[in-house]
Design a protein around this motif. Structure first.
Motif, PDB file in Angstrom:
ATOM      1  N   UNK A  82       0.811  -1.213   0.000  1.00 40.59           N
ATOM      2  CA  UNK A  82       0.000   0.000   0.000  1.00 40.59           C
ATOM      3  C   UNK A  82       0.851   1.272   0.000  1.00 40.59           C
ATOM      4  N   UNK A  83       2.111   1.149  -0.391  1.00 41.85           N
ATOM      5  CA  UNK A  83       2.981   2.324  -0.426  1.00 41.85           C
ATOM      6  C   UNK A  83       3.612   2.649   0.911  1.00 41.85           C
ATOM      7  N   UNK A  84       3.662   1.679   1.820  1.00 41.92           N
ATOM      8  CA  UNK A  84       4.179   1.946   3.165  1.00 41.92           C
ATOM      9  C   UNK A  84       5.640   2.404   3.180  1.00 41.92           C
ATOM     10  N   UNK A  90       9.392  21.984  11.606  1.00 36.75           N
ATOM     11  CA  UNK A  90       8.523  23.160  11.724  1.00 36.75           C
ATOM     12  C   UNK A  90       7.112  22.816  12.169  1.00 36.75           C
ATOM     13  N   UNK A  91       6.865  21.546  12.560  1.00 36.52           N
ATOM     14  CA  UNK A  91       5.553  21.145  13.042  1.00 36.52           C
ATOM     15  C   UNK A  91       4.598  20.663  11.973  1.00 36.52           C
ATOM     16  N   UNK A  92       5.036  20.637  10.704  1.00 38.61           N
ATOM     17  CA  UNK A  92       4.193  20.134   9.623  1.00 38.61           C
ATOM     18  C   UNK A  92       4.094  18.609   9.698  1.00 38.61           C
ATOM     19  N   UNK A  93       2.926  18.081   9.319  1.00 38.76           N
ATOM     20  CA  UNK A  93       2.667  16.648   9.383  1.00 38.76           C
ATOM     21  C   UNK A  93       2.641  16.056   7.974  1.00 38.76           C
ATOM     22  N   UNK A  94       3.304  14.901   7.796  1.00 41.50           N
ATOM     23  CA  UNK A  94       3.326  14.192   6.521  1.00 41.50           C
ATOM     24  C   UNK A  94       2.792  12.777   6.734  1.00 41.50           C
ATOM     25  N   UNK A  95       2.180  12.215   5.679  1.00 42.57           N
ATOM     26  CA  UNK A  95       1.560  10.894   5.796  1.00 42.57           C
ATOM     27  C   UNK A  95       1.742  10.124   4.494  1.00 42.57           C
ATOM     28  N   UNK A  96       1.803   8.786   4.608  1.00 42.44           N
ATOM     29  CA  UNK A  96       1.849   7.919   3.424  1.00 42.44           C
ATOM     30  C   UNK A  96       1.451   6.501   3.815  1.00 42.44           C
ATOM     31  N   UNK A  97       1.130   5.697   2.780  1.00 37.52           N
ATOM     32  CA  UNK A  97       0.646   4.341   3.008  1.00 37.52           C
ATOM     33  C   UNK A  97      -0.853   4.264   2.765  1.00 37.52           C
ATOM     34  N   UNK A  98      -1.535   3.412   3.499  1.00 38.63           N
ATOM     35  CA  UNK A  98      -2.968   3.202   3.299  1.00 38.63           C
ATOM     36  C   UNK A  98      -3.797   4.236   4.052  1.00 38.63           C
ATOM     37  N   UNK A  99      -4.703   4.871   3.316  1.00 33.59           N
ATOM     38  CA  UNK A  99      -5.662   5.805   3.914  1.00 33.59           C
ATOM     39  C   UNK A  99      -7.088   5.268   3.736  1.00 33.59           C
ATOM     40  N   UNK A 100      -7.186   3.942   3.625  1.00 27.80           N
ATOM     41  CA  UNK A 100      -8.463   3.310   3.302  1.00 27.80           C
ATOM     42  C   UNK A 100      -9.555   3.680   4.308  1.00 27.80           C
ATOM     43  N   UNK A 101      -9.197   3.798   5.574  1.00 27.16           N
ATOM     44  CA  UNK A 101     -10.150   4.172   6.616  1.00 27.16           C
ATOM     45  C   UNK A 101      -9.988   5.631   7.057  1.00 27.16           C
ATOM     46  N   UNK A 102      -9.234   6.405   6.268  1.00 28.39           N
ATOM     47  CA  UNK A 102      -9.019   7.806   6.608  1.00 28.39           C
ATOM     48  C   UNK A 102      -7.975   8.024   7.671  1.00 28.39           C
ATOM     49  N   UNK A 103      -7.182   6.999   7.976  1.00 28.56           N
ATOM     50  CA  UNK A 103      -6.237   7.095   9.090  1.00 28.56           C
ATOM     51  C   UNK A 103      -5.073   8.046   8.834  1.00 28.56           C
ATOM     52  N   UNK A 104      -4.883   8.466   7.587  1.00 29.69           N
ATOM     53  CA  UNK A 104      -3.809   9.425   7.285  1.00 29.69           C
ATOM     54  C   UNK A 104      -4.293  10.874   7.338  1.00 29.69           C
ATOM     55  N   UNK A 105      -5.605  11.063   7.389  1.00 30.02           N
ATOM     56  CA  UNK A 105      -6.129  12.423   7.387  1.00 30.02           C
ATOM     57  C   UNK A 105      -6.034  13.086   6.027  1.00 30.02           C
ATOM     58  N   UNK A 160      -7.483   6.653  -0.345  1.00 30.02           N
ATOM     59  CA  UNK A 160      -6.742   5.814  -1.281  1.00 30.02           C
ATOM     60  C   UNK A 160      -5.368   5.494  -0.690  1.00 30.02           C
ATOM     61  N   UNK A 161      -4.503   4.877  -1.492  1.00 26.73           N
ATOM     62  CA  UNK A 161      -3.148   4.569  -1.054  1.00 26.73           C
ATOM     63  C   UNK A 161      -2.204   5.671  -1.532  1.00 26.73           C
ATOM     64  N   UNK A 162      -1.298   6.080  -0.669  1.00 30.00           N
ATOM     65  CA  UNK A 162      -0.339   7.130  -0.994  1.00 30.00           C
ATOM     66  C   UNK A 162       1.063   6.520  -0.997  1.00 30.00           C
ATOM     67  N   UNK A 163       1.701   6.524  -2.178  1.00 26.23           N
ATOM     68  CA  UNK A 163       2.965   5.825  -2.360  1.00 26.23           C
ATOM     69  C   UNK A 163       4.185   6.694  -2.080  1.00 26.23           C
TER      70      UNK A 163
END
Length: 211
Positions: free
Chosen positions: A114-116, A153-168, A173-176
């Motif tokens: 899932x792009x983890x 600087x306090x910015x948040x980054x996310x990747x992988x599976x967002x199938x349940x919205x867990x990445x915000x 979808x999946x973020x590679x």
């Protein structure tokens, strides 16, 4: 932010104690509000050995979980993680692992369905690969098939599976590759569960997203 007789960004490579001069230390919040100004202080620099450590791993090696360069066999004794050292922290997900190096870069290995791994691929890796576009990272978290990272600087980054919205992130979808989480600033701590995530902001509030 250190201001003084030398440039604000300073570094030293010393073999013995050095008097680096007098400095005033200014502390800013992540929205650039000045919160503390110290009286002048004398900065002395001492030699140090190392700045992190090589990682070790053991146990089940499905998908190359141990990061030691092979997809098998399992290992009952600790062995070095391959090709990367100077780890500051390591965070395991369900079938992948995320590691933060001293230089602020992020490295991942194992399952990449899932792009983890954050390297714009879905190919598994038995050795650490660098997550794309992340620099100056100060904290990482992994859980399930999802990852979060905080920049200095306090910015948040996310990747992988967002199938349940867990990445915000939008679209579930999946973020590679890592992408910035919109509308979220001043993050100071993060945690990722199996299908949800939690974060703490610098104002002490707790925010959650996902299932």
């Amino acid at each position: 932010n250190i201001s003084g007789t030398q440039t604000p960004t300073i570094s030293f490579n010393v073999l013995e104690e050095v008097d680096a001069g007098d400095y005033t230390v200014k502390v800013f919040t992540c929205d650039n509000t000045l919160s503390v100004i110290s009286p002048p202080i004398n900065l002395r620099v001492f030699p140090a050995l190392g700045g992190g450590t090589a990682g070790i791993s053991w146990g089940r090696n499905t998908f190359g979980a141990l990061g030691q360069g092979a997809f098998s066999p399992d290992h009952g004794l600790p062995n070095p993680i391959g090709n990367v050292s100077q780890f500051q922290s390591i965070a395991p997900g369900a079938w992948h692992t995320v590691a933060l190096k001293d230089d602020g870069t992020v490295w991942c290995w194992c399952d990449n369905t899932y792009g983890q791994l954050g390297n714009n691929s879905n190919v598994d890796s038995a050795t650490p690969v660098q997550a794309q576009g992340l620099t100056d990272i100060v904290a990482v978290a992994a859980g399930g098939d999802a990852n979060l990272a905080i920049r200095a600087d306090g910015k948040l980054f996310a990747w992988g599976s967002d199938y349940y919205g867990q990445l915000g992130l939008p679209n579930n979808v999946y973020y590679y590759v890592p992408v910035p989480v919109p509308g979220v600033d001043c993050v100071s701590a993060i945690s990722v569960g199996g299908l949800h995530s939690l974060l703490v902001k610098s104002d002490g509030t707790v925010w959650s997203v996902g299932n």
